[in-house]
Design an enzyme around this catalytic site. Structure first.
Site, PDB file in Angstrom:
ATOM      1  CD  GLU A  33      44.329  35.898  43.579  1.00  5.54           C
ATOM      2  OE1 GLU A  33      45.351  36.463  43.132  1.00  5.54           O
ATOM      3  OE2 GLU A  33      44.261  34.678  43.763  1.00  5.54           O
ATOM      4  CB  THR A  35      46.515  41.660  49.072  1.00  4.08           C
ATOM      5  OG1 THR A  35      47.079  40.484  48.480  1.00  4.08           O
ATOM      6  CG2 THR A  35      45.295  41.288  49.889  1.00  4.08           C
ATOM      7  CB  SER A 126      51.116  35.011  35.628  1.00  2.00           C
ATOM      8  OG  SER A 126      50.483  35.604  36.682  1.00  2.00           O
ATOM      9  CB  SER A 127      50.058  33.145  29.906  1.00  2.00           C
ATOM     10  OG  SER A 127      48.936  33.973  29.692  1.00  2.00           O
ATOM     11  CG  ASP A 172      50.759  38.152  38.280  1.00  2.00           C
ATOM     12  OD1 ASP A 172      50.418  37.768  39.412  1.00  2.00           O
ATOM     13  OD2 ASP A 172      49.950  38.541  37.422  1.00  2.00           O
ATOM     14  CE1 TYR A 222      44.304  42.779  38.595  1.00  2.00           C
ATOM     15  CE2 TYR A 222      44.966  45.007  38.026  1.00  2.00           C
ATOM     16  CZ  TYR A 222      45.158  43.844  38.744  1.00  2.00           C
ATOM     17  OH  TYR A 222      46.199  43.761  39.630  1.00  2.00           O
TER      18      TYR A 222
HETATM   19  C1  GLA Z   1      46.547  39.678  38.325  1.00  2.00           C
HETATM   20  C2  GLA Z   1      47.551  40.818  38.501  1.00  2.00           C
HETATM   21  C3  GLA Z   1      48.224  40.768  39.881  1.00  2.00           C
HETATM   22  C4  GLA Z   1      47.191  40.645  41.004  1.00  2.00           C
HETATM   23  C5  GLA Z   1      46.158  39.563  40.680  1.00  2.00           C
HETATM   24  C6  GLA Z   1      45.025  39.541  41.660  1.00  2.00           C
HETATM   25  O1  GLA Z   1      47.207  38.462  38.290  1.00  2.00           O
HETATM   26  O2  GLA Z   1      48.534  40.759  37.505  1.00  2.00           O
HETATM   27  O3  GLA Z   1      49.048  41.888  40.066  1.00  2.00           O
HETATM   28  O4  GLA Z   1      46.585  41.877  41.274  1.00  2.00           O
HETATM   29  O5  GLA Z   1      45.594  39.702  39.382  1.00  2.00           O
HETATM   30  O6  GLA Z   1      45.494  39.153  42.915  1.00  2.00           O
END
Ligand code: GLA
Length: 397
Positions: A33, A35, A126-127, A172, A222
Site C-alpha cells: 500500500e 508503494t 477502486s470503483s 489500480d 491522499y
Molecule cells: C489508491 C490509489 C493507488 C494506490 C493506493 C494505495 O487506491 O489509487 O494508486 O496508491 O491508493 O496503495
C-alpha cells in the site's frame, strides 16, 4: 449479479436493446500500500465484483451515459468534449477519457451507455478506476482504435491525475487491465515489469469487509501523503543518490540526518520502505503456499499503515483487531487508500461462516455501522462480455 437486469434496463432507458456488454472489475490489493507512486512493488488482483456496461451506437455525435449508482444521465457532445472542464462530478471520468481520445485523434459514432455496479463505491476497491478503465476499454473496442491494454492503463491514470486531480499511482488501473482469474499481479511500479502469481491458497478464502465508514477528505489526504513521500525522498537524496523512495533501504532511512529532522516524513518513509520489503517476502510466501507467513505480513502491513502512514481509522482497526481473534483467520488488513473503506481477511474456508457472523455482530456492537461482506476471488481484468443476444449469461470470474 447485475447482468440480467442490465439488458432489460438498457432497453427501458434507451428504447432498444444493447449491442455489446463489458465488465470492468474492482481491485483488491493483497499487499503493497502506497508503494506504487514510490516506484515499489504491489500485489493486487482483479475481483469478480465491478462495473458492468451495456452499449449501442446511436447514430448521433453524442455519448449518453446513464449511471444506476447515481441515478443520473449525462449527454456529452463529441464536438465540444475538449473544451469541457472538470466539474467535480462522476461525469468527469467519462469526459476525461473522451478528452484524451480526442487529443489522440481517436473518435467514432455516438453511443448510448448504461452503467451498473455490484461494487461498493468509494470504499477502497477502486470503483473509480474500474469505471474509467471500463469506459476507455469500451470506446477503444467500439471505435476500433486498436490501443493495447497498457495504453488504456495510462489513459485512465492520466484522467485521475490530470483531469480529476487525484495524484494516484498506477496500481489500480494496471490490476483492472491485467488481472487474471485465480492469479494476483506482482508488479514493480517503476519498471512496470510484472508476473502473474497463482493464488496458492487452497483451503483459504479472501473475505472483504466494507466498514461503510465514509472516506472523508480522501483525495486531499491522499495528495498530502504523496507530498510527504516526495519530501522524504528529497531529504534522503541529501545523503543517497536514489531515484525513487522504494530504492532506499531501512538503513538509509535510519541514518539520514535530514530525514530525522522531519518526523512525519520519517514515518511515511519507514512505512513505504518496510511495506515494499513485505511485498517481496509475501510473493515468496505465496509461491511456497505459506499462508501463515502471508497472514503475518498482512497484519504487519496494517500496523504500519495505522502507525507510520496514518491512513487507517477506528473502524478499520476494529475490523482487523476483531478478525485477529476469530479462529481460522490467518491475516487481515485495510486495503486501498484507507481513511475508511474496506479491510479483508484470509480465512480458512471451513471457518468462513463463523468469521462472517462474528465480525459483523462485533462490528455493529462497537460502531454505528453494519459491515458489508464480499466473498471474493481473483477474476479476469476488463473484458467484453459478448453478444447480449446469445442465450448464455457470461462468466465474469
Ligand atoms: C489508491 C490509489 C493507488 C494506490 C493506493 C494505495 O487506491 O489509487 O494508486 O496508491 O491508493 O496503495
Amino acid at each position: 449479479m447485475a447482468y440480467g437486469n442490465l439488458l432489460v434496463n438498457f432497453e427501458r432507458r434507451f428504447g432498444h436493446g444493447p449491442s455489446d456488454t463489458y465488465f470492468s472489475p474492482g481491485r483488491l490489493n493483497l499487499l503493497g500500500e502506497y508503494t506504487d507512486f514510490n516506484g515499489g512493488y504491489v500485489m493486487p488482483l482483479a475481483i469478480n465484483s465491478g462495473t458492468y456496461f451495456a452499449i449501442r451506437r446511436n447514430g448521433t455525435d453524442n455519448v449518453n451515459v446513464f449511471s444506476e449508482a447515481v441515478d443520473a444521465q449525462i449527454r456529452i457532445s463529441l464536438h465540444d468534449v475538449s473544451h469541457r472542464p472538470a466539474r467535480g462530478a462522476w461525469s468527469d471520468y467519462v469526459v476525461g477519457v473522451l478528452n484524451d481520445f480526442a487529443n489522440q485523434g481517436l473518435s467514432g459514432e455516438g453511443l448510448d451507455i448504461y452503467v451498473s455496479n455490484d461494487l461498493p463505491l468509494n470504499s477502497g476497491l477502486s470503483s473509480s478506476a474500474s469505471f474509467t478503465l471500463g469506459v476507455a476499454f469500451l470506446l477503444n473496442d467500439a471505435w476500433g482504435c486498436g490501443l493495447d491494454r497498457l495504453s488504456l492503463v495510462h489513459i485512465a491514470r492520466k484522467v485521475e491525475n490530470d483531469f480529476v486531480g487525484v495524484q494516484c499511482g498506477i496500481m489500480d488501473q494496471f490490476a483492472i487491465a491485467m488481472g487474471k482469474r485465480d492469479h494476483c499481479i506482482y508488479l514493480h511500479c517503476h519498471s512496470l515489469d510484472y508476473a502473474l502469481l497463482p493464488m496458492h491458497m487452497d483451503g483459504y478464502e479472501i473475505v472483504i469487509t466494507d466498514s461503510k465508514r465514509h472516506r472523508e477528505l480522501v483525495n486531499s489526504s491522499y495528495n498530502l501523503r504523496r507530498q510527504e513521500c516526495r519530501s522524504a525522498l528529497d531529504a534522503l537524496r541529501k545523503s543517497q543518490p536514489i531515484e525513487y523512495l522504494c530504492a532506499a533501504t531501512i538503513g538509509d532511512v535510519e541514518s539520514s540526518e535530514a530525514l530525522r529532522a522531519l518526523p512525519a516524513e520519517l514515518k511515511r518513509a519507514r512505512h513505504v520502505i518496510s511495506e515494499n520489503e513485505r511485498v517481496a517476502t509475501a510473493a515468496d510466501a505465496l509461491n511456497r503456499g505459506d499462508v501463515t507467513r502471508f497472514g503475518e505480513l498482512m497484519y504487519a502491513s496494517h500496523v504500519s499503515l495505522r502507525d507510520d502512514f496514518e491512513v487507517s481509522c477506528r473502524e478499520l482497526d476494529i475490523l482487523v483487531e476483531t478478525a485477529m481473534n476469530i479462529p481460522g483467520v490467518m491475516g487481515s488488513r485495510m486495503t486501498g487508500a484507507g481513511f475508511g473503506g474496506c479491510t479483508f481477511a484470509l480465512v480458512a474456508t471451513t471457518a468462513v461462516p463463523n468469521y462472517i457472523s462474528t465480525i459483523t455482530s462485533t462490528y455493529s456492537a462497537l460502531t454505528p455501522y453494519e459491515a458489508g461482506v464480499i466473498r471474493s476471488c481473483a477474476g479476469d481484468g476488463v473484458k467484453r462480455l459478448g453478444d447480449p443476444a446469445s442465450a448464455c449469461e457470461p462468466d465474469v470470474t
